[in-house]
Design an enzyme around this catalytic site. Structure first.
Site, PDB file in Angstrom:
ATOM      1  N   ARG A 247       7.132  -2.323  13.514  1.00 52.76           N
ATOM      2  CA  ARG A 247       8.290  -2.458  12.379  1.00 52.76           C
ATOM      3  C   ARG A 247       9.538  -1.775  12.795  1.00 52.76           C
ATOM      4  NH1 ARG A 247       5.266   0.615   7.904  1.00 52.76           N
ATOM      5  NH2 ARG A 247       3.316  -0.888   7.448  1.00 52.76           N
TER       6      ARG A 247
ATOM      7  N   GLY B 256      -4.202  -6.179   0.148  1.00 54.90           N
ATOM      8  CA  GLY B 256      -5.626  -6.421   0.738  1.00 54.90           C
ATOM      9  C   GLY B 256      -6.307  -5.076   0.516  1.00 54.90           C
TER      10      GLY B 256
ATOM     11  N   LYS C  71       4.556   9.929   4.353  1.00 54.01           N
ATOM     12  CA  LYS C  71       5.618   9.103   4.405  1.00 54.01           C
ATOM     13  C   LYS C  71       6.686   9.258   3.307  1.00 54.01           C
ATOM     14  CE  LYS C  71       2.850   5.463   2.128  1.00 54.01           C
ATOM     15  NZ  LYS C  71       2.154   4.142   2.565  1.00 54.01           N
TER      16      LYS C  71
ATOM     17  N   CYS D 149       0.076  -1.986  -0.663  1.00 62.56           N
ATOM     18  CA  CYS D 149       1.426  -2.502   0.156  1.00 62.56           C
ATOM     19  C   CYS D 149       1.848  -3.743  -0.301  1.00 62.56           C
ATOM     20  CB  CYS D 149       0.886  -2.679   1.678  1.00 62.56           C
ATOM     21  SG  CYS D 149       0.545  -0.907   2.561  1.00 62.56           S
ATOM     22  N   GLY D 150       1.105  -4.420  -0.942  1.00 64.24           N
ATOM     23  CA  GLY D 150       1.455  -5.647  -1.705  1.00 64.24           C
ATOM     24  C   GLY D 150       2.308  -5.255  -3.226  1.00 64.24           C
TER      25      GLY D 150
END
Length: 564
Positions: A79, A449, A189, A454-455
């Site tokens: 990333r 997924g 994070k 994350c989606g």
């Protein structure tokens, strides 16, 4: 006496105490010289993340390995941080060239305005990092237990409706927090969003720190500043950020952001479990409130923040800046192109950079809706630019299904994913455009997924979470449905409906659900309002085409893996 095995959290905490990966670039160079087999396990599983690098999965996802994590291949994915989504055509051309030479022509825009590459070899990593540094870019901090890419409105300074240009604050925060040796070892994070945008397009509600525009009256007139929210995040324990009773003056922003980050760093209790290490768990599990958090923040600042003022919370329609819109600069427009599931070829990305130079002033923006925006385009040239973008497969005006589609990386590359998502989403959009071509409602259709979200399926109108179902003796991709998620004025987490189906059956289920809405909606009723007044049982029946008992979203894991 039997040796006590380290937990996953204990191992990660030990590794972080032993090394700051940002100070170990020479080790990456040594791995590159010696080859893939020389990469140490602690680098493959941990330290590389501080450089925005993950080992790439083999396509089987989590079920192809052990303990909920799939097998790693010889390749890596990277990333690249793009603070506030601000990039030049020259920087984008560098990324496109790296993707063409090292990444099999594949580029993904992420939901944090970053750009992700795949298929990278260990031999290529030092040279890629050096090229990015020379271009004023870096993968540093795009992953790992650090402050991630600082997001903000991509139209900062340009949008005619913005309250204030917050990009200087977002860029300053990125410069202060990213790569800072005092902040390389956070419990987990940490996500920051700073926006002056009137529609809050960077989703401050799901960030650990979310600064949004606020204006108070003073003796000298209007003073633009910020409201502050803390503790937002999705994943398996979704939590919308808590607003503090504070007005943050512009000259206080840097200190407030830094002190909240340090507050998080110092929470030793959050380091005991990787699954409960985000700042939201201060509120979810440790009994913190907005009042106790603000008191601790004020103590660390050494002064009291002023009380909050009334803010205008946006009605959550599209926050994507797609289409052709006038800028505040007379005679200029921005042109937002819709990048389906954020995926492009290197050739497409390079072409957009060239068009930004030809039609604008060579400035581009990435968005949290996985899109790109070309800015500073003379109004008379905007339609011509839109036609050129359409010709390379990047429409400015897409269908409701195309425009609102979000997909995470999925099992194609991610070792934690359960299902494939990018190709699946492309197929779903094609199917729905064929089946319901006249559907014109706002629709945020998100696919993730695995439960990590994350989606961002928890804030979608329709969110689908990847599962596996045994079908004819084989485990196959399936999806569990949630509906009614939103941020802004009507914020709420999506409701799990107790319905799942095979991936191959999803278009039928969506067609039944959306056709039911079109038939039963009241005059002027949008999809969100329809979902809000419909029961779980009604919506589940529409999805299934039959009356069904609800099924659990997360059954007990078997052997460390979720099977259904």
């Amino acid at each position: 006496m039997a040796e006590v095995k380290e937990t996953k959290a204990q191992r990660m905490e030990r590794l972080k105490r032993e090394k700051n990966p940002w100070e170990a670039m020479n080790e990456i160079r040594a791995f590159a010289a010696a080859g893939r087999e020389s990469v140490l396990p602690e680098w493959a599983s941990a330290y590389f993340k501080w450089w925005g690098v993950y080992t790439q999965g083999d396509g089987a996802g989590a079920l192809g390995g052990k303990g909920g994590e799939g097998k790693a291949t010889e390749y890596f994915m990277m990333r690249i941080a793009v603070p506030n989504g601000v990039a030049s055509a020259e920087q984008i051309e560098v990324i496109a060239d790296i993707a063409a030479k090292h990444g099999r022509d594949l580029v993904d825009i992420t939901v944090r305005q970053a750009i992700q590459l795949h298929w990278l070899t260990i031999e290529s990593l030092p040279g890629i990092i050096e090229r990015l540094d020379a271009a004023g870019l870096s993968p540093r901090g795009a992953c790992g237990d650090v402050v991630r890419n600082v997001t903000g409105c991509p139209l900062a300074g340009l949008d005619a409706d913005e309250v204030l240009d917050a990009s200087p604050f977002a860029l300053a925060a990125a410069g202060d927090l990213n790569g800072n040796p005092e902040l390389y070892n956070l419990p987990r994070k940490f996500k920051v969003s700073i926006t002056g945008c009137s529609v809050w397009c960077s989703y401050p509600e799901i960030n650990d720190i979310g600064l949004t525009p606020a204006v108070r009256s003073t003796g000298n007139g209007r003073e633009p500043g910020f409201s502050v929210r803390v503790g937002g995040g999705l994943s398996a324990d979704p939590h919308l950020a808590v607003r503090l009773n504070a007005f943050v003056q512009q000259d206080q922003v840097a200190a407030v952001v830094r002190k909240i980050t340090e507050l998080f760093r110092d929470q030793q209790g959050l380091r005991e479990s990787r699954d409960r290490a985000r700042m939201k768990h201060l509120f979810l599990r440790e009994g913190w409130t907005a009042e106790t958090f603000l008191a601790e923040l004020n103590r660390r600042l050494g002064y009291q923040l002023d009380p909050s003022v009334e803010e205008k919370v946006p009605d959550d329609i599209y926050r994507d800046h797609v289409g052709i819109h006038h800028q505040k600069q007379e005679g200029l427009c921005y042109v937002g192109l819709s990048v389906l599931r954020g995926r492009m070829t290197a050739a497409q990305l390079n072409a957009v950079a060239g068009l930004a130079t030809r039609y604008g002033n060579g400035q581009l923006r990435t968005t949290v809706m996985q899109n790109l925006v070309v800015v500073n385009v003379p109004t008379g040239k905007a339609q011509e630019l839109a036609r050129e973008l359409e010709a390379i497969g990047l429409p400015v005006e897409g269908s409701s299904f195309w425009r609102g589609a979000i997909a995470c990386t999925g099992s194609e590359f991610c070792k934690l994913a359960i299902t494939e998502t990018k190709g699946f989403m492309r197929w779903i959009v094609d199917e729905m455009e064929d089946r319901l071509p006249a559907f014109d409602q706002h629709l945020k259709l998100h696919v993730t997924g695995c439960p990590n979200s994350c989606g961002q399926h928890w804030i979608a109108d329709i969110g689908m979470e990847g599962k596996k179902i045994k079908h004819q003796g084989k485990l196959e991709d399936a999806y569990y449905f949630c509906v009614g998620g939103s941020v802004g004025l009507h914020q709420q987490l999506a409701r799990p409906l107790g319905y799942r189906c095979l991936a191959t059956e999803v278009p039928d289920a969506l067609e039944r659900l959306l056709s039911g809405y079109l038939q039963a909606r009241r005059p002027g009723e949008n999809l969100r309002a329809y979902f809000a007044r419909s029961s779980d049982e009604q919506l589940r029946e529409q999805l299934a085409g039959a009356v069904l008992e609800p099924v659990a979203r997360d059954p007990a894991p078997i052997g460390g893996r979720h099977l259904e």
